[in-house]
Design a protein around this motif. Sequence first.
Motif, PDB file in Angstrom:
ATOM      1  N   ASP A 182       0.817  -1.217   0.000  1.00 27.95           N
ATOM      2  CA  ASP A 182       0.000   0.000   0.000  1.00 27.95           C
ATOM      3  C   ASP A 182       0.848   1.264   0.000  1.00 27.95           C
ATOM      4  OD1 ASP A 182      -2.514  -1.320   0.038  1.00 27.95           O
ATOM      5  OD2 ASP A 182      -2.236  -1.761   2.162  1.00 27.95           O
ATOM      6  N   ALA A 183       2.147   1.135  -0.222  1.00 26.45           N
ATOM      7  CA  ALA A 183       3.050   2.293  -0.191  1.00 26.45           C
ATOM      8  C   ALA A 183       3.037   3.031  -1.520  1.00 26.45           C
ATOM      9  CB  ALA A 183       4.466   1.829   0.142  1.00 26.45           C
ATOM     10  N   THR A 184       3.558   4.239  -1.531  1.00 27.63           N
ATOM     11  CA  THR A 184       3.695   5.011  -2.768  1.00 27.63           C
ATOM     12  C   THR A 184       4.890   4.496  -3.566  1.00 27.63           C
ATOM     13  OG1 THR A 184       5.162   6.665  -1.802  1.00 27.63           O
ATOM     14  CG2 THR A 184       2.771   7.024  -1.563  1.00 27.63           C
ATOM     15  N   PRO A 185       4.972   4.840  -4.841  1.00 25.10           N
ATOM     16  CA  PRO A 185       6.131   4.404  -5.630  1.00 25.10           C
ATOM     17  C   PRO A 185       7.459   4.830  -5.028  1.00 25.10           C
ATOM     18  CG  PRO A 185       4.418   5.209  -7.089  1.00 25.10           C
ATOM     19  CD  PRO A 185       3.955   5.518  -5.692  1.00 25.10           C
ATOM     20  N   ALA A 186       7.489   5.949  -4.315  1.00 20.63           N
ATOM     21  CA  ALA A 186       8.745   6.428  -3.729  1.00 20.63           C
ATOM     22  C   ALA A 186       9.328   5.438  -2.730  1.00 20.63           C
ATOM     23  CB  ALA A 186       8.514   7.782  -3.055  1.00 20.63           C
ATOM     24  N   ALA A 187       8.497   4.550  -2.187  1.00 17.96           N
ATOM     25  CA  ALA A 187       9.006   3.562  -1.233  1.00 17.96           C
ATOM     26  C   ALA A 187      10.047   2.650  -1.858  1.00 17.96           C
ATOM     27  CB  ALA A 187       7.855   2.736  -0.668  1.00 17.96           C
ATOM     28  N   LEU A 188       9.995   2.501  -3.176  1.00 18.85           N
ATOM     29  CA  LEU A 188      10.943   1.604  -3.840  1.00 18.85           C
ATOM     30  C   LEU A 188      12.340   2.202  -3.936  1.00 18.85           C
ATOM     31  CD1 LEU A 188       8.856  -0.061  -6.687  1.00 18.85           C
ATOM     32  CD2 LEU A 188       9.318  -0.851  -4.376  1.00 18.85           C
ATOM     33  N   LEU A 189      12.473   3.493  -3.649  1.00 23.22           N
ATOM     34  CA  LEU A 189      13.806   4.102  -3.647  1.00 23.22           C
ATOM     35  C   LEU A 189      14.666   3.558  -2.513  1.00 23.22           C
ATOM     36  CD1 LEU A 189      12.898   7.825  -4.447  1.00 23.22           C
ATOM     37  CD2 LEU A 189      13.816   6.103  -6.014  1.00 23.22           C
ATOM     38  N   PRO A 192      16.172  -2.663  -2.147  1.00 22.71           N
ATOM     39  CA  PRO A 192      17.134  -3.281  -3.066  1.00 22.71           C
ATOM     40  C   PRO A 192      16.389  -4.025  -4.179  1.00 22.71           C
ATOM     41  CG  PRO A 192      17.018  -4.552  -1.033  1.00 22.71           C
ATOM     42  CD  PRO A 192      16.142  -3.336  -0.830  1.00 22.71           C
ATOM     43  N   LEU A 193      16.436  -3.505  -5.375  1.00 21.73           N
ATOM     44  CA  LEU A 193      15.571  -3.953  -6.459  1.00 21.73           C
ATOM     45  C   LEU A 193      16.232  -5.052  -7.284  1.00 21.73           C
ATOM     46  CD1 LEU A 193      14.516  -0.375  -7.603  1.00 21.73           C
ATOM     47  CD2 LEU A 193      13.188  -1.940  -6.159  1.00 21.73           C
ATOM     48  N   PRO A 204      15.192   2.732 -14.539  1.00 17.50           N
ATOM     49  CA  PRO A 204      15.258   4.189 -14.742  1.00 17.50           C
ATOM     50  C   PRO A 204      14.059   4.749 -15.516  1.00 17.50           C
ATOM     51  CG  PRO A 204      17.406   3.215 -15.108  1.00 17.50           C
ATOM     52  CD  PRO A 204      16.445   2.078 -14.942  1.00 17.50           C
ATOM     53  N   GLN A 205      13.589   4.027 -16.537  1.00 22.02           N
ATOM     54  CA  GLN A 205      12.412   4.496 -17.278  1.00 22.02           C
ATOM     55  C   GLN A 205      11.196   4.583 -16.368  1.00 22.02           C
ATOM     56  OE1 GLN A 205      12.131   1.698 -20.549  1.00 22.02           O
ATOM     57  NE2 GLN A 205      13.065   3.129 -21.995  1.00 22.02           N
ATOM     58  N   TRP A 206      11.005   3.557 -15.552  1.00 25.78           N
ATOM     59  CA  TRP A 206       9.856   3.560 -14.643  1.00 25.78           C
ATOM     60  C   TRP A 206       9.971   4.705 -13.634  1.00 25.78           C
ATOM     61  CZ3 TRP A 206       9.675   2.966  -9.304  1.00 25.78           C
ATOM     62  CH2 TRP A 206       8.384   2.857  -8.756  1.00 25.78           C
ATOM     63  N   ARG A 215      18.629   8.193 -10.149  1.00 27.14           N
ATOM     64  CA  ARG A 215      19.913   8.036  -9.467  1.00 27.14           C
ATOM     65  C   ARG A 215      19.745   7.555  -8.038  1.00 27.14           C
ATOM     66  NH1 ARG A 215      22.082  13.957 -10.747  1.00 27.14           N
ATOM     67  NH2 ARG A 215      19.933  14.308 -10.029  1.00 27.14           N
ATOM     68  N   ARG A 216      18.538   7.658  -7.487  1.00 26.85           N
ATOM     69  CA  ARG A 216      18.305   7.224  -6.118  1.00 26.85           C
ATOM     70  C   ARG A 216      17.906   5.754  -6.023  1.00 26.85           C
ATOM     71  NH1 ARG A 216      14.222  10.858  -3.057  1.00 26.85           N
ATOM     72  NH2 ARG A 216      14.912   9.424  -1.405  1.00 26.85           N
ATOM     73  N   LEU A 217      17.714   5.116  -7.165  1.00 26.50           N
ATOM     74  CA  LEU A 217      17.367   3.695  -7.153  1.00 26.50           C
ATOM     75  C   LEU A 217      18.516   2.870  -6.573  1.00 26.50           C
ATOM     76  CD1 LEU A 217      15.810   3.420 -10.719  1.00 26.50           C
ATOM     77  CD2 LEU A 217      14.552   3.294  -8.572  1.00 26.50           C
ATOM     78  N   GLN A 218      18.170   1.840  -5.825  1.00 30.59           N
ATOM     79  CA  GLN A 218      19.158   0.941  -5.255  1.00 30.59           C
ATOM     80  C   GLN A 218      18.978  -0.444  -5.882  1.00 30.59           C
ATOM     81  OE1 GLN A 218      19.567   1.075  -0.935  1.00 30.59           O
ATOM     82  NE2 GLN A 218      18.288   2.925  -0.897  1.00 30.59           N
TER      83      GLN A 218
END
Length: 296
Positions: A182-189, A192-193, A204-206, A215-218
Amino acid sequence: MAQELPPLNALRAFEVAARLLSVSRAAAELHVTHGAVSRQIRALESQLGVSLFSKEGRGLKLTDAGLRLRDVSGEAFARLRAVCAELRQGRADAPFVLGCPGSLLARWFIPRLDRLNRDLPDLRLQLSASEGDLDPRRAGLDATLWFAEPPWPADMQVFELAAERIGPVLSPRYAGYARLVDATPAALLDEPLLHTASRPQAWPQWAQAQGLDPRRLQLGQGFEHLYYLLEAAVAGLGVAIAPEPLVADELAAGRLLAPWGFVATPARLALWVPARSGDRRAERLAAWLKNELNDR
């Protein structure tokens, strides 16, 4: 004045030896002696003025010139074999050979193959899987189904089937499922993906489509191919990202969920056919695929 080609027998001996990296095995495949293959290769090297092989221990290694000639001769002989097979068998009886990424084949196409065979019983489809970059001009293929971005080349007839839509997916078995569902997309920042080397641009496209800084993606665990990435997601190992058709069955069964939906990319899922082929079976297959993708 055009330069003459080397003797066909010499090129054939080289092509087999280069493919097998063995003169002995080449001789066995060609049903000739080891010496006959060696003589043909030496004659070819003499005519071209370059060395095609070098020794590596007890085996053979292709030189740079050998690598170039192997790629060209391999494609040429493969195409000759395919065309001769078509001529012997007759085009009407030949299977329609479709190239397809292995992940798309396993995740979307094979589960629908029985329905396709019922709907198009005269197609006689033969599937050729490939991981990594597909070449729609590869010898032996009648068509290629893959995700690619326009513009389309002039020498290919391209049937656009559906816009590509990608999105993050995770399993209810994942340890972070309750926290993320139920989190916002920002929670995925902060997550560890799971990611794959075959689609490095997907995350990056998503992120950009969601207004997030890529750049904040892990990035966590990586996989060589998309198929393995999705197997890991189904097993509950993390959050993956994938084109919507490749996870449609898992979403319908509840094995995966897509809490943040899917976003469009510039790519299209399309059927590529050589423009010169004139094979009407491609049009029938394209119509079936488009209906399957958009109406079910």
